[in-house]
Design an enzyme around this catalytic site. Sequence first.
Site, PDB file in Angstrom:
ATOM      1  N   GLU A 254       0.826  -1.209   0.000  1.00 19.92           N
ATOM      2  CA  GLU A 254       0.000   0.000   0.000  1.00 19.92           C
ATOM      3  C   GLU A 254       0.862   1.261   0.000  1.00 19.92           C
ATOM      4  O   GLU A 254       0.548   2.241  -0.685  1.00 19.92           O
ATOM      5  CB  GLU A 254      -0.938  -0.006   1.210  1.00 19.92           C
ATOM      6  CG  GLU A 254      -2.035  -1.049   1.153  1.00 19.92           C
ATOM      7  CD  GLU A 254      -2.990  -0.822  -0.019  1.00 19.92           C
ATOM      8  OE1 GLU A 254      -3.161   0.339  -0.440  1.00 19.92           O
ATOM      9  OE2 GLU A 254      -3.554  -1.808  -0.513  1.00 19.92           O
TER      10      GLU A 254
ATOM     11  N   HIS B  43       1.979   2.278  -3.437  1.00 20.50           N
ATOM     12  CA  HIS B  43       0.956   2.981  -4.221  1.00 20.50           C
ATOM     13  C   HIS B  43       0.976   4.474  -3.901  1.00 20.50           C
ATOM     14  O   HIS B  43       0.969   5.323  -4.797  1.00 20.50           O
ATOM     15  CB  HIS B  43      -0.435   2.425  -3.902  1.00 20.50           C
ATOM     16  CG  HIS B  43      -0.707   1.077  -4.480  1.00 20.50           C
ATOM     17  ND1 HIS B  43      -0.413   0.742  -5.782  1.00 20.50           N
ATOM     18  CD2 HIS B  43      -1.288  -0.029  -3.927  1.00 20.50           C
ATOM     19  CE1 HIS B  43      -0.796  -0.518  -6.005  1.00 20.50           C
ATOM     20  NE2 HIS B  43      -1.320  -1.002  -4.897  1.00 20.50           N
TER      21      HIS B  43
END
Length: 225
Positions: free
Chosen positions: A23, A26
Amino acid sequence: MEEWIFRVTAVALPAILAITLHEAAHGFVAWRLGDDTAYQLGRVTFNPLRHIDPFGTVLLPALMYFTTGFVFGWAKPVPVNFGRLNHPRRDMVWVALAGPGTNFALALLSAILWGLVNPEQGIIEHWLRAAAEVSILVNVILMVFNLIPLPPLDGGRVAVGILPDILAFPLARLERFGMPILLAVFFLLPMLGRQIGVDLNIMTWLMGPPVDAVIDLIQILTGNG
């Protein structure tokens, strides 16, 4: 108690790193490409604590590992405003690939560590070998799963970004149905397969080549290939 701590930490720490760094990647790439949404929320960090979902990142992966041998989980999604990217459609592809790319790098580093560590040298080396094995498994699964070309998974966003409009637009409209479709494919199909005597476990089909490739890499690193 010592054995329990050994097993839990060797599973939990690699799983948490794999899921949370996925995550964070990203958010970092989105920030570098023009969208500071995640940055403003303090999510552009490789500190796992900022991305942990207590159930999806810790409890569920550990429970599944010890009961089924299969590991699945999630972190708190990093918010990305694709419209704020410098080149929204093109940059969406790079933002999406950042997560699986991070998992690939972690799996590769873990395979190298696995090949360098001799578990017979002591408890620390034994723990490192076990943690590296879990890390390879978790990161390969996350990478392959997220590259399935179905929104909202990363592979779906990549497909939307690179396909011609006539294919990209209908695929993008599937995003709200993506998770129900995946749940049906990965949970209902195997149940149906068991009833009719046919192997319909899609994850087993998907994982075969990547896992075989990792095993080959480990054998090369250890001189057994």
